[in-house]
Design a protein around this motif. Structure first.
Motif, PDB file in Angstrom:
ATOM      1  N   VAL A  88       7.579  13.631   1.699  1.00 37.65           N
ATOM      2  CA  VAL A  88       6.669  13.422   2.743  1.00 37.65           C
ATOM      3  C   VAL A  88       5.026  12.682   1.465  1.00 37.65           C
ATOM      4  O   VAL A  88       4.489  11.649   1.640  1.00 37.65           O
ATOM      5  N   ASN A  89       4.830  13.468   0.459  1.00 39.95           N
ATOM      6  CA  ASN A  89       3.816  12.699  -0.597  1.00 39.95           C
ATOM      7  C   ASN A  89       4.197  11.331  -1.194  1.00 39.95           C
ATOM      8  O   ASN A  89       3.288  10.390  -1.222  1.00 39.95           O
ATOM      9  N   ARG A  90       5.546  11.149  -1.602  1.00 41.24           N
ATOM     10  CA  ARG A  90       6.248  10.404  -1.885  1.00 41.24           C
ATOM     11  C   ARG A  90       5.402   8.918  -0.284  1.00 41.24           C
ATOM     12  O   ARG A  90       5.410   7.738  -1.019  1.00 41.24           O
ATOM     13  N   ILE A  91       6.225   9.005   0.326  1.00 43.48           N
ATOM     14  CA  ILE A  91       5.386   7.533   1.145  1.00 43.48           C
ATOM     15  C   ILE A  91       4.359   7.840   1.512  1.00 43.48           C
ATOM     16  O   ILE A  91       4.102   6.647   1.383  1.00 43.48           O
ATOM     17  N   ALA A  92       3.488   9.312   1.788  1.00 41.45           N
ATOM     18  CA  ALA A  92       1.629   8.809   1.453  1.00 41.45           C
ATOM     19  C   ALA A  92       1.781   8.195   0.341  1.00 41.45           C
ATOM     20  O   ALA A  92       0.856   7.298   0.639  1.00 41.45           O
ATOM     21  N   ASP A  93       1.521   8.241  -0.981  1.00 40.78           N
ATOM     22  CA  ASP A  93       1.427   7.146  -1.588  1.00 40.78           C
ATOM     23  C   ASP A  93       1.810   5.847  -2.172  1.00 40.78           C
ATOM     24  O   ASP A  93       1.419   5.273  -2.362  1.00 40.78           O
ATOM     25  N   TYR A  94       2.897   5.849  -0.901  1.00 39.57           N
ATOM     26  CA  TYR A  94       3.721   4.074  -1.046  1.00 39.57           C
ATOM     27  C   TYR A  94       2.521   3.776  -0.522  1.00 39.57           C
ATOM     28  O   TYR A  94       2.697   2.621  -0.049  1.00 39.57           O
ATOM     29  N   VAL A  95       2.591   4.321   0.693  1.00 35.25           N
ATOM     30  CA  VAL A  95       1.407   3.100   1.780  1.00 35.25           C
ATOM     31  C   VAL A  95       0.366   4.072   1.360  1.00 35.25           C
ATOM     32  O   VAL A  95       0.040   1.591   1.255  1.00 35.25           O
ATOM     33  N   MET A  96      -0.204   4.389   1.054  1.00 33.21           N
ATOM     34  CA  MET A  96      -1.715   4.004   0.656  1.00 33.21           C
ATOM     35  C   MET A  96      -1.848   2.481  -0.499  1.00 33.21           C
ATOM     36  O   MET A  96      -2.375   2.125  -0.814  1.00 33.21           O
ATOM     37  N   ALA A  97      -0.549   2.804  -0.838  1.00 35.48           N
ATOM     38  CA  ALA A  97      -0.368   1.795  -2.597  1.00 35.48           C
ATOM     39  C   ALA A  97      -0.146   0.616  -1.697  1.00 35.48           C
ATOM     40  O   ALA A  97      -0.948  -0.613  -2.161  1.00 35.48           O
ATOM     41  N   GLN A  98       0.266   0.903  -0.671  1.00 35.81           N
ATOM     42  CA  GLN A  98       0.482  -1.118  -0.135  1.00 35.81           C
ATOM     43  C   GLN A  98      -0.604  -1.324   0.504  1.00 35.81           C
ATOM     44  O   GLN A  98      -1.071  -2.575   0.388  1.00 35.81           O
ATOM     45  N   TRP A  99      -1.461  -1.035   0.879  1.00 39.32           N
ATOM     46  CA  TRP A  99      -2.271  -0.985   1.962  1.00 39.32           C
ATOM     47  C   TRP A  99      -3.144  -0.923   0.667  1.00 39.32           C
ATOM     48  O   TRP A  99      -4.000  -2.357   1.015  1.00 39.32           O
ATOM     49  N   ALA A 100      -3.648  -0.517  -0.336  1.00 37.01           N
ATOM     50  CA  ALA A 100      -4.700  -1.074  -0.993  1.00 37.01           C
ATOM     51  C   ALA A 100      -4.299  -2.563  -2.048  1.00 37.01           C
ATOM     52  O   ALA A 100      -5.301  -3.417  -2.365  1.00 37.01           O
ATOM     53  N   THR A 101      -2.904  -3.121  -1.411  1.00 39.63           N
ATOM     54  CA  THR A 101      -2.554  -3.938  -2.382  1.00 39.63           C
ATOM     55  C   THR A 101      -2.387  -5.304  -1.933  1.00 39.63           C
ATOM     56  O   THR A 101      -2.765  -6.103  -2.033  1.00 39.63           O
ATOM     57  N   ASN A 102      -2.532  -4.962  -0.517  1.00 39.86           N
ATOM     58  CA  ASN A 102      -2.786  -6.079   0.771  1.00 39.86           C
ATOM     59  C   ASN A 102      -3.946  -6.054   1.506  1.00 39.86           C
ATOM     60  O   ASN A 102      -4.163  -6.483   2.505  1.00 39.86           O
ATOM     61  N   GLY A 103      -4.836  -5.760   0.489  1.00 44.96           N
ATOM     62  CA  GLY A 103      -6.845  -5.943   0.937  1.00 44.96           C
ATOM     63  C   GLY A 103      -6.814  -4.803   1.687  1.00 44.96           C
ATOM     64  O   GLY A 103      -8.106  -4.984   2.949  1.00 44.96           O
ATOM     65  N   GLY A 104      -6.794  -3.231   1.752  1.00 47.31           N
ATOM     66  CA  GLY A 104      -7.616  -2.390   2.751  1.00 47.31           C
ATOM     67  C   GLY A 104      -6.245  -1.612   3.758  1.00 47.31           C
ATOM     68  O   GLY A 104      -4.671  -1.738   3.246  1.00 47.31           O
ATOM     69  N   ASP A 105      -6.981  -0.609   4.441  1.00 42.86           N
ATOM     70  CA  ASP A 105      -5.665  -0.437   5.217  1.00 42.86           C
ATOM     71  C   ASP A 105      -5.637  -0.870   6.471  1.00 42.86           C
ATOM     72  O   ASP A 105      -6.373  -1.286   7.151  1.00 42.86           O
ATOM     73  N   PRO A 106      -5.365  -0.558   7.996  1.00 47.58           N
ATOM     74  CA  PRO A 106      -4.896  -0.875   8.935  1.00 47.58           C
ATOM     75  C   PRO A 106      -6.241  -0.585  10.270  1.00 47.58           C
ATOM     76  O   PRO A 106      -6.423   0.077   9.534  1.00 47.58           O
TER      77      PRO A 106
END
Length: 106
Positions: A88-106
């Motif tokens: 679960v933590n690895r998925i959370a890390d990935y999601v957070m990194a994608q949000w940061a890369t894509n200019g923020g969160d949903p």
């Protein structure tokens, strides 16, 4: 490295966002994949496959679709996917990194 002093509002927001992502991934495991335990009893560091929650390859596909839909992210194909789906933590890390890369969160 430990952070000295109080957390900044930005840090508090990131911590709260990550906690929300972890909570939602746990809910996906119980609601979408039918894991028979309450979300708060899923250890965020436990392996999702084999000795942990014992998910199989079909569960893995369902989890990918659920994560991509819930968080509006795209998970990689092939070998890059395995490390992300470890816990679960690895998925959370990935999601957070994608949000940061894509200019923020949903």
């Amino acid at each position: 490295r430990a952070v000295e002093g109080p957390m900044t509002p930005e840090m508090e927001l990131k911590v709260a966002e990550r906690e929300a992502v972890v909570r939602r991934v746990r809910e996906l495991l119980t609601d979408e994949l039918g894991i028979r335990r309450s979300p708060e009893h899923i250890d965020p560091d436990a392996p999702l496959f084999s000795t942990g929650l014992a998910l199989d390859s079909v569960d893995g596909i369902e989890l990918v679709v659920a994560v991509e839909t819930a968080f509006d992210v795209r998970l990689p194909d092939g070998e890059g996917l395995g490390p992300i789906l470890r816990s679960v933590n690895r998925i959370a890390d990935y999601v957070m990194a994608q949000w940061a890369t894509n200019g923020g969160d949903p």
